[in-house]
Design an enzyme around this catalytic site. Structure first.
Site, mmCIF file in Angstrom:
data_model
loop_
_atom_site.group_PDB
_atom_site.id
_atom_site.type_symbol
_atom_site.label_atom_id
_atom_site.label_comp_id
_atom_site.label_asym_id
_atom_site.label_seq_id
_atom_site.Cartn_x
_atom_site.Cartn_y
_atom_site.Cartn_z
ATOM 1 N N THR A 190 -46.518 28.363 9.475
ATOM 2 C CA THR A 190 -46.468 29.003 10.784
ATOM 3 C C THR A 190 -45.990 30.434 10.609
ATOM 4 O O THR A 190 -45.095 30.703 9.812
ATOM 5 C CB THR A 190 -45.524 28.241 11.734
ATOM 6 O OG1 THR A 190 -46.068 26.944 11.954
ATOM 7 C CG2 THR A 190 -45.380 28.946 13.077
ATOM 8 N N PHE A 192 -44.268 33.647 12.291
ATOM 9 C CA PHE A 192 -43.393 34.072 13.386
ATOM 10 C C PHE A 192 -43.432 35.584 13.464
ATOM 11 O O PHE A 192 -43.387 36.265 12.438
ATOM 12 C CB PHE A 192 -41.950 33.628 13.121
ATOM 13 C CG PHE A 192 -41.745 32.141 13.240
ATOM 14 C CD1 PHE A 192 -42.106 31.294 12.199
ATOM 15 C CD2 PHE A 192 -41.190 31.595 14.382
ATOM 16 C CE1 PHE A 192 -41.918 29.922 12.303
ATOM 17 C CE2 PHE A 192 -40.999 30.216 14.492
ATOM 18 C CZ PHE A 192 -41.365 29.380 13.454
#
Ligand code: PEP
Ligand code: MN
Length: 638
Positions: A190, A192
Site C-alpha cells: 500500500t 501512503f
C-alpha cells in the site's frame, strides 16, 4: 491552491526530528508503519476525519493517508474525507510517498481452528484484497474501521471470528496467525501519501506520482519534487472532479514525455464527499479542465491553406511590417511567395511606441493584404490590437496575430480565442515561458486550439540588438507544449544584418517556422525599416533553410522557386569551375599530375551522397563537370 516547495537544500533524509505523524487506525496498523517510515512519531486516530482535523489544528505535523493498494487500486476511504477537507479550503501539500509492504494474515484467538472461523473482520480495503481467498474458505467478511482495530475486536470477543491484519497487529493483541498471507495477490503493498499543511511544508522531497487505477503504472512514474494536491473543478453537482497531485502543470508536462507519466489523478472523490460544499451560486469552477496548451498529446499541426506548422511541418511566414499600399503588399507578396514562404504577413493596426508614428492603415489595408495573399496563393497573418478589431479582421484574415505588447491582454486573448481563426501568439518581451503558455491557454480555453507560439526576442540588458532572441526559452517551451513554436528573428534583431543569422540559429534549434519582415524599399518603409530584409536577401535565407515545396502552392510560385534554384545552380557551377581551375594551377606549379583518379572517385561519391536514389544523375553531373573542368584546363594551356 497550487504551492511549490522551493527549499532545495532539504531532503527526505533530513526530515524534522520529533515530527508528529498521524495515521488512521490503531497501533499495529499499516498506517503506523508509514507514519514511522521517516523517523516520525506515529499517532493513531480513529478516523480519517479526526486525523485531518488534527493536521488542520496543528496537533500533528504530518498525516499519512493510504491512497493506493497493489491489489485493489485506489483506496477511496481516505479520499472521501480528504476531499471534504480540501473542498472546505484546507491547503495540503504532499511531501512524500511511502510504500508499505502488506502481508495480510488471518488471525484468531489462540486455539481457534481454521475450520471454525466463519467471519473475518477488517478494514474494507483490506477485506477487498482478500475477497477470493476468504470466499474459498467460506469466510464471511465483516467491516470495521481498521486492520489493527479488527485484531483488537477479535481479541476481546469470545468467538471464533478472525481478523485480517498484519502479523504485528495480531501479536500485539495476542492472536494466533492461522494463515500467513490471505491476500489474493503476492507482493501486496500500500502506498501512503504524506501530507502537511501548505505552510508547514519547508522541505523539497522526492515524490512519486501515483496513479490510483493501477500499481503497475506507478512503477514507471518516479520522482518529482514538491507537490500540491490540486482539486480539479467538476460540475455543479460534483464540484470536485478529481484530484491531481502536482508540482505545476508545466513541470508535469515537461516530464511526461520523458517519464511516461500518464495520469496523475489520485482518483475521484466519492460523490457524497464532493457534495460536502456545494459551489456558491454563479461561481465558476476555478479550473475547468486539464490545461490545453500543456496537455500531453501529439504535436498540433496548424494548417491554413499551404501554411503548415508543427509536427514536423516547417514554414516561413514573410511580408512587410506594415501594409503600406495595395501595390507595396502585392509586390512583396509575389517576392516572398517565389521564395517558398507559405503565408503573408502585414500589419494593418500597428502597435507603435510613439503615438505620432505611423499607426497602420486600418481595415482598408486588410483588403490590400488579402488581395495580395489571394493573388499569390498565400494565407494572410495580421495583428489585432483591440477587441473591436477582432470580428472585422477575422472575417477576412486567415490568422490573427497577438502582438508581444498584448500577450497578457486577457480579454483580447479570449476574444481572439472565440473568433474561429488560428492565432499567432507573440511572446511578450518581458514574459516568461510559463506566462506565454498561460496566454496560449487563455486562447485555447476560449475555444481556439490552433495556436502558433512565436518567440520574437525578449528584453535584456543588451542594447546592440532590439531584443534578445531567446532560443533557450523556445527550447524550454518545446517539451512543455504540443503547439508549434516559431521564431521571429526580425523583431528580435531589429537590424537587417542579423536577421539571417538569428533565423538560421532558430531554425537549427528546431523552430517549427519563422516569421520574417521583408520590404522591397526599406529606406522608405513606414515601420521597422532597419530590420527589413530586401527580397534578394530573403530569397537567400529561404534557400539556405531548404524549405520543402508543397504541391498545393500555385504553379507560378513553384516555377519562380525552381527558377531561383536553377539560377543558384548556375552560379554554383561557375564557382566550381573557378575553384577547379585554381586547383589545377596549384598542382601544375607544384609539379603534380592534374588528373587524379582517386579525387575523381571522391567527387563522384560526394554527388552520389547528395543525390541519393539518383546514381545515374549523379554520375552524369560528375561527368559533365569533369569534362568542363578538363576543357577549361586545356583551353588555358593553349
Ligand atoms: C509585428 O509582428 O509587426 C510586431 C509588432 O511584432 P511584436 O508584437 O513581436 O513586436
Ligand atoms: Mn514590425
Amino acid at each position: 491552491m497550487l504551492h511549490e516547495i522551493t527549499d532545495r537544500e532539504a531532503s527526505a533524509k533530513a526530515r524534522d526530528v520529533d515530527l508528529k505523524v498521524g495515521y488512521q487506525g490503531e497501533p499495529g496498523a499499516y498506517g503506523e508503519v508509514a507514519a514511522a517510515a521517516h523517523g516520525g512519531i506515529p499517532r493513531g486516530f480513529a478516523s480519517f476525519e479526526k486525523l485531518l482535523e488534527a493536521l488542520r489544528d496543528g496537533d500533528v505535523d504530518e498525516a499519512v493517508l493510504p491512497m493506493e493498494n497493489a491489489v485493489v487500486g485506489a483506496i477511496t476511504e481516505a479520499l472521501e474525507p480528504f476531499a471534504a477537507f480540501v473542498t472546505e479550503g484546507m491547503e495540503l501539500v504532499a511531501v512524500d510517498i511511502t510504500s508499505v509492504p502488506v502481508r495480510l494474515s488471518l488471525a484468531a484467538r489462540p486455539g481457534t481452528p481454521l475450520a471454525a472461523v466463519k467471519r473475518a473482520w477488517s478494514h474494507p480495503a483490506a477485506l477487498r484484497q482478500c475477497t477470493h481467498r476468504l470466499a474459498q474458505m467460506g469466510i464471511e467478511r465483516v467491516v470495521c474501521y481498521d486492520t489493527a482495530g479488527a485484531a483488537q475486536i477479535v481479541a476481546h470477543e469470545a468467538s471464533t471470528d478472525a481478523a485480517v491484519c498484519s502479523r504485528r497487529a495480531a501479536e500485539r493483541y495476542g492472536l494466533a496467525v492461522l494463515v500467513e498471507d490471505v491476500s489474493d495477490k503476492e507482493q501486496n503493498g500500500t502506498r501512503f501519501v504524506h501530507l502537511r499543511m501548505a505552510d508547514h511544508a519547508r522541505a523539497q522531497v522526492s515524490l512519486a506520482f501515483l496513479r490510483t487505477s493501477s500499481m503497475t503504472a506507478t512503477g514507471r512514474l518516479d520522482v518529482l519534487t514538491g507537490a500540491t494536491l490540486l482539486p480539479l473543478a467538476g460540475t455543479t453537482e460534483y464540484p470536485v472532479r478529481m484530484w491531481v497531485l502536482g508540482a505545476d502543470a508545466a513541470r508535469l508536462q515537461a516530464l511526461a514525455p520523458v517519464r511516461d507519466v500518464q495520469v496523475i489523478s489520485l482518483g475521484q472523490p466519492a460523490a457524497h464527499a464532493a457534495k460536502v460544499t456545494p459551489p456558491r451560486q454563479g461561481t465558476e469552477p476555478v479550473i475547468k479542465s486539464l490545461p490545453h496548451a500543456t496537455a500531453r498529446r501529439a504535436p498540433t499541426v496548424v494548417e491554413v491553406g499551404p501554411l503548415r506548422l508543427g509536427g514536423g511541418w516547417r514554414a516561413v511566414i514573410a511580408g512587410p511590417c506594415s501594409v503600406e499600399s495595395a501595390e507595396q503588399v502585392m509586390r512583396i507578396a509575389k517576392e516572398v511567395a517565389s521564395c517558398g514562404a507559405t503565408a503573408l504577413r502585414g500589419g494593418i493596426f500597428k502597435p507603435r511606441t510613439n503615438p505620432y508614428a505611423f499607426q497602420g492603415h486600418g481595415l482598408e489595408a486588410l483588403d490590400w493584404l488579402v488581395a495580395a495573399g489571394k493573388a499569390n496563393g498565400l494565407p494572410v497573418v495580421t495583428e489585432v490590437m483591440a477587441i473591436d478589431q477582432v470580428k472585422p479582421v477575422a472575417e477576412k484574415a486567415d490568422v490573427l496575430q497577438i502582438g508581444a505588447r498584448n500577450m497578457q491582454n486577457f480579454d483580447l486573448l479570449r476574444a481572439v480565442g472565440r473568433a474561429g481563426r488560428p492565432v499567432l501568439l507573440k511572446r511578450g518581451a518581458g514574459s516568461t515561458v510559463d506566462e506565454w503558455l498561460g496566454a496560449a491557454e487563455y486562447i485555447m480555453a476560449a475555444g481556439e486550439m490552433r495556436v502558433i507560439l512565436c518567440e520574437r526576442g525578449i528584453r535584456t540588458f543588451e542594447t546592440s540588438t532590439r531584443n534578445t532572441l531567446d532560443v533557450g526559452g523556445m527550447l524550454a517551451a518545446r517539451p512543455l507544449t504540443h503547439l508549434p513554436i516559431i521564431a521571429d528573428p526580425s523583431h528580435a534583431a531589429g537590424r537587417a544584418d542579423l536577421v539571417e543569422g538569428l533565423a538560421r540559429g532558430a531554425w537549427s534549434a528546431g523552430a517549427d517556422g519563422l516569421m520574417v519582415e521583408v520590404h522591397d524599399d526599406p529606406a522608405r518603409a513606414l515601420s521597422d525599416a532597419e530590420q527589413a530584409l530586401v527580397p534578394a536577401r530573403f530569397a537567400e535565407l529561404a534557400r539556405n533553410l531548404a524549405l520543402h515545396p508543397d504541391a498545393r502552392l500555385p504553379l507560378a510560385q513553384l516555377r519562380a522557386w525552381v527558377d531561383a534554384i536553377d539560377h543558384d545552380l548556375g552560379v554554383l557551377v561557375q564557382r566550381r569551375l573557378e575553384v577547379a581551375k585554381v586547383i589545377g594551377d596549384s598542382k601544375r606549379q607544384t609539379g603534380r599530375a592534374v588528373l587524379d583518379p582517386r579525387r575523381e572517385a571522391a567527387v563522384r561519391r560526394t554527388y552520389q551522397e547528395a543525390l541519393p536514389g539518383s546514381k545515374g544523375l549523379a554520375d552524369k553531373l560528375v561527368d559533365l563537370l569533369l569534362e568542363a573542368a578538363k576543357a577549361q584546363q586545356s583551353i588555358d594551356e593553349d
